[in-house]
Design an enzyme around this catalytic site. Structure first.
Site, PDB file in Angstrom:
ATOM      1  N   GLU A 199     -44.723 -23.832  14.680  1.00 41.65           N
ATOM      2  CA  GLU A 199     -46.116 -23.961  15.149  1.00 41.65           C
ATOM      3  C   GLU A 199     -46.877 -24.615  14.011  1.00 41.65           C
ATOM      4  OE1 GLU A 199     -47.179 -23.290  18.142  1.00 41.65           O
ATOM      5  OE2 GLU A 199     -45.119 -22.769  18.628  1.00 41.65           O
ATOM      6  N   CYS A 250     -55.906 -23.835  13.863  1.00 44.33           N
ATOM      7  CA  CYS A 250     -54.937 -24.890  14.199  1.00 44.33           C
ATOM      8  C   CYS A 250     -55.391 -25.656  15.443  1.00 44.33           C
ATOM      9  CB  CYS A 250     -53.547 -24.307  14.395  1.00 44.33           C
ATOM     10  SG  CYS A 250     -53.485 -22.999  15.624  1.00 44.33           S
TER      11      CYS A 250
HETATM   12  P1  NAD Z   1     -47.965 -23.937   4.662  1.00 48.12           P
HETATM   13  O1  NAD Z   1     -46.984 -24.742   5.400  1.00 48.12           O
HETATM   14  O2  NAD Z   1     -48.386 -24.367   3.324  1.00 48.12           O
HETATM   15  O3  NAD Z   1     -47.429 -22.441   4.479  1.00 48.12           O
HETATM   16  C1  NAD Z   1     -47.023 -21.639   5.585  1.00 48.12           C
HETATM   17  C2  NAD Z   1     -46.047 -20.582   5.112  1.00 48.12           C
HETATM   18  O4  NAD Z   1     -44.839 -21.219   4.707  1.00 48.12           O
HETATM   19  C3  NAD Z   1     -46.522 -19.785   3.897  1.00 48.12           C
HETATM   20  O5  NAD Z   1     -46.143 -18.441   4.059  1.00 48.12           O
HETATM   21  C4  NAD Z   1     -45.750 -20.422   2.753  1.00 48.12           C
HETATM   22  O6  NAD Z   1     -45.545 -19.567   1.644  1.00 48.12           O
HETATM   23  C5  NAD Z   1     -44.427 -20.737   3.432  1.00 48.12           C
HETATM   24  N1  NAD Z   1     -43.611 -21.768   2.797  1.00 48.12           N
HETATM   25  C6  NAD Z   1     -43.987 -22.760   1.942  1.00 48.12           C
HETATM   26  N2  NAD Z   1     -42.921 -23.525   1.602  1.00 48.12           N
HETATM   27  C7  NAD Z   1     -41.853 -23.025   2.279  1.00 48.12           C
HETATM   28  C8  NAD Z   1     -40.478 -23.397   2.378  1.00 48.12           C
HETATM   29  N3  NAD Z   1     -39.986 -24.437   1.705  1.00 48.12           N
HETATM   30  N4  NAD Z   1     -39.674 -22.677   3.168  1.00 48.12           N
HETATM   31  C9  NAD Z   1     -40.167 -21.624   3.878  1.00 48.12           C
HETATM   32  N5  NAD Z   1     -41.448 -21.220   3.819  1.00 48.12           N
HETATM   33  C10 NAD Z   1     -42.290 -21.908   3.035  1.00 48.12           C
HETATM   34  O7  NAD Z   1     -49.207 -23.771   5.633  1.00 48.12           O
HETATM   35  P2  NAD Z   1     -50.597 -23.081   5.336  1.00 48.12           P
HETATM   36  O8  NAD Z   1     -51.405 -23.967   4.470  1.00 48.12           O
HETATM   37  O9  NAD Z   1     -50.356 -21.665   4.928  1.00 48.12           O
HETATM   38  O10 NAD Z   1     -51.225 -23.009   6.793  1.00 48.12           O
HETATM   39  C11 NAD Z   1     -52.081 -23.960   7.332  1.00 48.12           C
HETATM   40  C12 NAD Z   1     -51.361 -24.788   8.369  1.00 48.12           C
HETATM   41  O11 NAD Z   1     -50.848 -23.966   9.395  1.00 48.12           O
HETATM   42  C13 NAD Z   1     -52.275 -25.777   9.056  1.00 48.12           C
HETATM   43  O12 NAD Z   1     -51.638 -27.021   9.158  1.00 48.12           O
HETATM   44  C14 NAD Z   1     -52.470 -25.176  10.432  1.00 48.12           C
HETATM   45  O13 NAD Z   1     -52.787 -26.106  11.434  1.00 48.12           O
HETATM   46  C15 NAD Z   1     -51.143 -24.553  10.657  1.00 48.12           C
HETATM   47  N6  NAD Z   1     -51.222 -23.535  11.692  1.00 48.12           N
HETATM   48  C16 NAD Z   1     -50.618 -23.777  12.893  1.00 48.12           C
HETATM   49  C17 NAD Z   1     -50.723 -22.854  13.912  1.00 48.12           C
HETATM   50  C18 NAD Z   1     -50.077 -23.082  15.247  1.00 48.12           C
HETATM   51  O14 NAD Z   1     -49.947 -22.118  15.982  1.00 48.12           O
HETATM   52  N7  NAD Z   1     -49.690 -24.288  15.587  1.00 48.12           N
HETATM   53  C19 NAD Z   1     -51.437 -21.670  13.703  1.00 48.12           C
HETATM   54  C20 NAD Z   1     -52.040 -21.474  12.487  1.00 48.12           C
HETATM   55  C21 NAD Z   1     -51.917 -22.400  11.479  1.00 48.12           C
END
Ligand code: NAD
Length: 511
Positions: A246, A280
């Protein structure tokens, strides 16, 4: 100032300090779990899952109802923790982090049985004369749940409810930006009497998330950015672990000439600024047909100027949750300004507040040569573009790498549906901001770079299972049809049968 930063640690684990983005004061520290600790958590979850999977849906649901009780009882604790971590408005903490999880958990507790109970499936053709087919929804095992910072409780609790009702255990890696509220969720499951280790939180950063994927989990449920989503997909592909992604969005709003302009303007403002724009499915770009453009812009500007931004008391728009996001918001606004966008309201960091606050902003005269209209901004920005007509709006809405959601505003709902069905996104809302994630009946998931797979609804629940077909012979005795020895007579008979079955009208009707 960094909201999350590494601090000196005495032990082997990396230690992080977390600050409130509103006050910039430290609010806690946490330690990143090592890869070995993550694997041990998954092993413990695996043992817990084996017992859990034997429970009936009613028995699983009883635990979920007790979790709902915990939410009701401990709502102030959750709200305060989320506000401390994020600086979001209290109304948003209540609606997103308490109301929405309660609604979703209750829904899955009530409805999982009808979606996941074994189902008889009618067969076609001659096989139906001798066989029966049943689909059994088997749990996958241990789900690795990785979540972002914009909805720290809801984005964990909703998949948790689905995974558990489907018979799985969950190991959850919350965002390093909001690591504290997840511990409350974990403690609520303990107080609700959940079996030990059925839901475990492993705090940490990206490295910890990567370790979770490598730890032998049976499915990864990931919510986060496109860039990390790609890394998650690659890691899952190497291990052949199923996953859902997502990811981010750049949702378009289309305002038709016959829209209720007051409602549409209010929808634009809340759709763009809710949760400080860290949504999002937030409205990131607005296309307004020219005949109503001026009135719409004036209405939006008036509403945005009336928004109250603060770090305490009653207010509408809170802090930017993370310093890195603030950098992105500032750079998108600067890029738009440099390329000719007009700032009608806001447009800068709030000089009256100490923390990470960006003023609710209205930009017009924007175009697709600007990042504000193409890359995810995730901030309280209302970006409005005039278009000739609805056709141009649809074309521009689809001119995006993202495809999460979108909205259409018109008094003619049938026309709205027709426009919505031409937009290449996971979902569309008509005459409201995007609230699809909060409707548990609706499958939710992005297209293009906004994601892979769907969560929520019957589709999401079944995604936490393997749909196992079980085919049984009705009699189970006697000679196996088509078995050894092969004979010429049998082969001739088979060919004749093919000619009758698919070579004649009657045969085709029967098959
Ligand atoms: P991010 O991708 O930076 O981090 C998300 C999670 O992934 C965190 O827990 C982080 O620690 C972890 N992570 C980072 N590197 C990783 C790796 N290599 N392997 C596994 N896990 C890893 O995202 P963010 O900045 O925390 O969140 C914001 C983003 O999330 C925005 O783009 C937003 O649109 C999206 N989002 C999408 C939805 C949806 O339902 N489509 C909902 C909410 C947020």
């Amino acid at each position: 100032m960094a909201i999350v930063e590494a601090v000196e640690s005495t032990g082997e684990r990396r230690r992080m300090l977390v600050r409130s983005p509103a006050s910039l004061e430290p609010i806690g520290e946490f330690e990143c779990r090592s890869a070995a600790e993550v694997s041990a958590a998954v092993e413990r979850a695996r043992r817990a899952q084996q017992q859990w999977a034997r429970l009936s849906f009613d028995e699983r649901a009883a635990y979920l109802w007790r979790l709902v009780d915990q939410f009701v009882r401990r709502q102030d604790e959750i709200i305060d923790a989320v506000i401390a971590e994020t600086g979001k408005a209290r109304s948003e903490a209540i609606a997103m982090e308490v109301y929405s999880p309660c609604d979703a958990i209750a829904y899955y507790a009530k409805h999982a049985a009808e979606v996941l109970s074994p189902q008889k499936r009618k067969m076609h053709g001659v096989m139906r004369l001798t066989k029966t087919l049943r689909i059994v929804y088997q749990p996958l095992g241990v789900v690795g749940l990785i979540t972002p910072w914009n909805g720290p409780v809801v984005l964990a609790a909703v998949p948790l409810a689905q995974a558990l009702m489907a018979g799985n255990a969950v190991v959850h890696k919350p965002s390093e930006v909001t690591p504290l509220s997840a511990l409350i969720l974990e403690s609520m499951t303990r107080d609700a009497g959940f079996p030990e280790n059925l839901y475990q939180v492993v705090q940490g950063d990206g490295q910890t998330g990567a370790a979770l994927i490598e730890s032998g989990v049976d499915k990864v449920s990931f919510t986060g950015s496109v860039a990390t989503g790609r890394r998650v997909a690659e890691a899952c592909a190497r291990r052949l672990v199923p996953f859902t992604l997502e990811l981010g969005g750049k949702d378009a709003m289309i305002v038709c000439a016959d829209a209720d302009l007051d409602r549409a303007a209010a929808g634009a403002v809340i759709g763009s600024c809710m949760n400080t724009g860290h949504y999002c499915c937030g409205t990131e770009r607005i296309y307004v047909v020219e005949s109503v453009y001026d009135a719409f812009v004036a209405n939006v500007v008036e509403q945005v100027k009336a928004l109250r931004q603060s770090d305490h008391g009653e207010f509408d728009v809170g802090a930017v949750f993370w310093d890195r996001q603030l950098d992105i918001i500032e750079s998108h606004v600067a890029d738009a300004r440099a390329k000719g966008a007009v700032v009608r309201a806001g447009g800068r960091r709030n000089p009256a507040l100490k923390g990470l606050f960006f003023e609710p902003t209205v930009l017009t005269d924007v175009d697709h040569g600007m990042e504000i209209m193409t890359a995810e901004t995730f901030g309280p920005i209302v970006a409005i573009k005039k278009v000739r007509d609805e056709e141009e709006a649809i074309r521009l809405a689809n001119e995006s790498d993202y495809g999460l959601n979108g909205t259409v505003w018109t008094k003619d709902v049938e026309k709205g549906i027709a426009i919505a069905s031409r937009i290449h996104t996971g979902g569309v809302c008509i005459n409201d901001m995007t609230i699809t994630y909060g409707i548990p009946e609706a499958p939710f998931g992005g297209r293009k770079t906004s994601g892979l797979g769907q969560v929520n609804g019957p589709e999401g629940l079944r995604g936490y299972c393997h749909a196992q077909p079980i085919l049984a012979d009705k009699k189970g005795t006697g000679k196996i049809q088509g078995g050894y020895p092969y004979t010429r007579k049998q082969e001739d008979g088979m060919q004749k049968f093919i000619r009758i079955l698919w070579g004649t009208r009657l045969g085709r009707w029967l098959s």
